[in-house]
Design a protein around this motif. Structure first.
Motif, PDB file in Angstrom:
ATOM      1  N   GLY A   1       0.811  -1.239   0.056  1.00  0.00           N
ATOM      2  CA  GLY A   1       0.067   0.039   0.166  1.00  0.00           C
ATOM      3  C   GLY A   1       0.734   1.173  -0.100  1.00  0.00           C
ATOM      4  O   GLY A   1       2.013   1.368   0.769  1.00  0.00           O
ATOM      5  N   ARG A   2       0.558   2.254  -0.879  1.00  0.00           N
ATOM      6  CA  ARG A   2       1.199   3.480  -1.013  1.00  0.00           C
ATOM      7  C   ARG A   2       0.396   4.404  -1.603  1.00  0.00           C
ATOM      8  O   ARG A   2      -0.296   4.275  -2.545  1.00  0.00           O
ATOM      9  CB  ARG A   2       2.700   3.445  -1.493  1.00  0.00           C
ATOM     10  CG  ARG A   2       2.801   2.708  -3.001  1.00  0.00           C
ATOM     11  CD  ARG A   2       4.250   2.310  -3.471  1.00  0.00           C
ATOM     12  NE  ARG A   2       4.660   1.123  -2.628  1.00  0.00           N
ATOM     13  CZ  ARG A   2       5.888   1.068  -2.422  1.00  0.00           C
ATOM     14  NH1 ARG A   2       6.636   1.868  -2.429  1.00  0.00           N
ATOM     15  NH2 ARG A   2       6.103   0.029  -1.705  1.00  0.00           N
ATOM     16  N   GLY A   3       0.969   5.645  -1.446  1.00  0.00           N
ATOM     17  CA  GLY A   3       0.342   6.920  -1.878  1.00  0.00           C
ATOM     18  C   GLY A   3       1.130   7.942  -2.449  1.00  0.00           C
ATOM     19  O   GLY A   3       2.409   7.806  -2.479  1.00  0.00           O
ATOM     20  N   ALA A   4       0.587   8.784  -3.470  1.00  0.00           N
ATOM     21  CA  ALA A   4       1.323   9.772  -4.118  1.00  0.00           C
ATOM     22  C   ALA A   4       0.654  10.676  -4.791  1.00  0.00           C
ATOM     23  O   ALA A   4      -0.677  10.662  -4.998  1.00  0.00           O
ATOM     24  CB  ALA A   4       2.392   9.079  -5.246  1.00  0.00           C
ATOM     25  N   PHE A   5       1.125  11.938  -5.153  1.00  0.00           N
ATOM     26  CA  PHE A   5       0.456  12.838  -6.103  1.00  0.00           C
ATOM     27  C   PHE A   5       0.450  12.316  -7.693  1.00  0.00           C
ATOM     28  O   PHE A   5       1.379  11.941  -8.092  1.00  0.00           O
ATOM     29  CB  PHE A   5       1.047  14.133  -5.985  1.00  0.00           C
ATOM     30  CG  PHE A   5       0.723  14.896  -4.534  1.00  0.00           C
ATOM     31  CD1 PHE A   5      -0.469  15.620  -4.382  1.00  0.00           C
ATOM     32  CD2 PHE A   5       1.747  15.090  -3.591  1.00  0.00           C
ATOM     33  CE1 PHE A   5      -0.711  16.310  -3.070  1.00  0.00           C
ATOM     34  CE2 PHE A   5       1.382  15.561  -2.415  1.00  0.00           C
ATOM     35  CZ  PHE A   5       0.124  16.427  -2.222  1.00  0.00           C
ATOM     36  N   VAL A   6      -0.768  12.770  -8.236  1.00  0.00           N
ATOM     37  CA  VAL A   6      -0.731  12.551  -9.717  1.00  0.00           C
ATOM     38  C   VAL A   6      -1.359  14.145 -10.419  1.00  0.00           C
ATOM     39  O   VAL A   6      -2.442  14.520  -9.833  1.00  0.00           O
ATOM     40  CB  VAL A   6      -1.803  11.754 -10.008  1.00  0.00           C
ATOM     41  CG1 VAL A   6      -1.642  11.190 -11.541  1.00  0.00           C
ATOM     42  CG2 VAL A   6      -2.250  10.486  -9.191  1.00  0.00           C
ATOM     43  N   PRO A   7      -0.410  14.577 -10.929  1.00  0.00           N
ATOM     44  CA  PRO A   7      -0.944  16.010 -11.942  1.00  0.00           C
ATOM     45  C   PRO A   7      -2.156  15.516 -12.876  1.00  0.00           C
ATOM     46  O   PRO A   7      -1.637  14.654 -13.667  1.00  0.00           O
ATOM     47  CB  PRO A   7       0.350  16.413 -12.647  1.00  0.00           C
ATOM     48  CG  PRO A   7       1.133  15.237 -12.551  1.00  0.00           C
ATOM     49  CD  PRO A   7       0.770  14.159 -11.703  1.00  0.00           C
ATOM     50  N   THR A   8      -3.173  16.179 -12.904  1.00  0.00           N
ATOM     51  CA  THR A   8      -4.257  15.696 -13.687  1.00  0.00           C
ATOM     52  C   THR A   8      -4.637  17.159 -14.560  1.00  0.00           C
ATOM     53  O   THR A   8      -5.748  16.829 -15.435  1.00  0.00           O
ATOM     54  CB  THR A   8      -5.519  15.252 -12.798  1.00  0.00           C
ATOM     55  OG1 THR A   8      -5.575  16.424 -11.760  1.00  0.00           O
ATOM     56  CG2 THR A   8      -5.336  14.066 -12.210  1.00  0.00           C
ATOM     57  N   ARG A   9      -3.684  17.999 -14.624  1.00  0.00           N
ATOM     58  CA  ARG A   9      -4.284  19.275 -15.375  1.00  0.00           C
ATOM     59  C   ARG A   9      -3.764  19.095 -16.957  1.00  0.00           C
ATOM     60  O   ARG A   9      -3.065  18.105 -17.327  1.00  0.00           O
ATOM     61  CB  ARG A   9      -3.652  20.340 -14.777  1.00  0.00           C
ATOM     62  CG  ARG A   9      -1.993  20.512 -14.724  1.00  0.00           C
ATOM     63  CD  ARG A   9      -1.366  21.787 -14.431  1.00  0.00           C
ATOM     64  NE  ARG A   9      -1.373  22.518 -15.798  1.00  0.00           N
ATOM     65  CZ  ARG A   9      -1.603  23.771 -15.751  1.00  0.00           C
ATOM     66  NH1 ARG A   9      -1.489  24.373 -14.674  1.00  0.00           N
ATOM     67  NH2 ARG A   9      -1.390  24.390 -16.885  1.00  0.00           N
TER      68      ARG A   9
END
Ligand SMILES: Cc1cc2nc3c(=O)[nH]c(=O)nc-3n(C[C@H](O)[C@H](O)[C@H](O)COP(=O)(O)OP(=O)(O)OC[C@H]3O[C@@H](n4cnc5c(N)ncnc54)[C@H](O)[C@@H]3O)c2cc1C
Length: 285
Positions: A264-272
């Motif tokens: 399990g892990r998280g992160a940012f995703v640019p969606t612009r």
């Protein structure tokens, strides 16, 4: 005089490896810098689904062997009340479920095979700017720090954007992105007791209540292996993203609770949309 590379690429993710490989194949003397080890560069929070069309568009061979976990025919998208769903299938919707670590290793290897010089376990601390041009980067690894010179620099450091954030002042060049253009995401790989009902499709669940500005996904990676995750628009997140994830499963897909968590892990995703201007002085982002 110390060596000056034609091109210095920061970050050996998908973008950096492909940029470095392409430039080296076209005769440039390229250095690729990555803070992780080359072996583990692909170990990251990801849905692990890569559209087949991406491989076609950039001329990358399809994943095979241990790099390929599963293939999806398309996605089924569910309405917030779960009562309506649409299946999107066909050429543009086919996807490979990849072993992300193996995929990352392959991209690094292809860059190395093209003649790229690779500095892994090395972090870029900042660009060195002279006369409003990026002329070098300050780097450090476990043992030392130093300066690396280049003619052109590529910032492929993902969301960390180490060069973009510190780029020379150029009209129209955006150094930061709005928090509304970022998604904070969390995903887990889980093993189910039973086989998934239809494992040839990925599943997307839309809900402004459970995933404001984002969605929950369930992507089969094998007959009883899934990649499940959820993204929330960062500017609208009012609690930890993992809490959104847990709440969605508890209320909507409780059968997933029994599945064993492998990672399990998280992160940012640019969606612009793409940046208006991707070029500054001596720098491509
Ligand atoms: C939870 C989650 C699920 C996702 N699911 C999918 C999916 O299913 N399919 C899909 O296509 N996309 C997915 N994405 C998006 C995808 O992961 C990104 O679009 C992609 O990784 C961007 O590639 P990149 O090369 O631009 O950046 P990254 O993959 O972020 O690579 C940047 C690299 O730069 C390195 N780096 C950063 N700072 C420095 C520094 N200062 N010095 C040296 N190195 C540095 C990092 O270690 C990293 O290896 C997902 C993202 C998340 C967070």
């Amino acid at each position: 005089m110390s060596h000056i590379y034609d091109l210095v690429v920061v970050g050996a993710g998908t973008g950096g490896c492909l940029a470095a490989k392409t430039a080296a194949k076209n005769g440039l003397n390229v250095c690729l810098i990555e803070s992780k080890s080359g072996e583990k560069v692909g170990l990251k929070a990801c849905g692990d689904a890569v559209g087949k069309h991406h491989f076609d568009n950039i001329g990358l061979t399809y994943p095979t062997g241990s790099e390929l976990c599963w293939e999806l025919e398309g996605v089924e998208v569910f309405s917030p009340d779960f009562k309506t769903s649409f299946r999107i299938a066909g050429l543009g919707a086919k996807a490979f479920m990849v072993n992300r670590v193996e995929f990352g290793r392959r991209l690094v290897k292809e860059a190395l095979d093209a003649g790229v010089e690779f500095m892994d376990k090395t972090t870029v601390l900042k660009p060195i700017i002279e006369n409003n041009y990026v002329v070098a980067v300050k780097v450090k690894n476990n043992v030392s720090s130093g300066i690396l010179k280049g003619r052109i620099f590529v910032d492929a450091s993902g969301v960390s954007a180490i060069l973009r954030r510190n780029a020379p002042e150029v009209p129209g060049f955006e150094k930061t992105v709005d928090s509304g253009d970022l998604e904070i995401a969390y995903r887990e790989i889980r093993v189910l007791d039973d086989e998934i009902h239809d494992k040839t499709f990925g599943y997307i669940y839309l809900s402004q209540e459970y995933a404001p500005g984002g969605y929950f996904w369930l992507f089969p990676k094998g007959s009883n292996l899934v990649n499940i995750g959820l993204g929330v628009q960062f500017s609208r997140a009012s609690m930890e993203v993992k809490n959104y994830f847990t709440r969605f499963i508890r209320d909507k897909l409780p059968w997933l609770n029994k599945a064993k968590v492998l990672d399990g892990r998280g992160a940012f995703v640019p969606t612009r949309r793409p940046l208006n201007n991707m070029v500054s002085n001596g720098l491509i982002v």
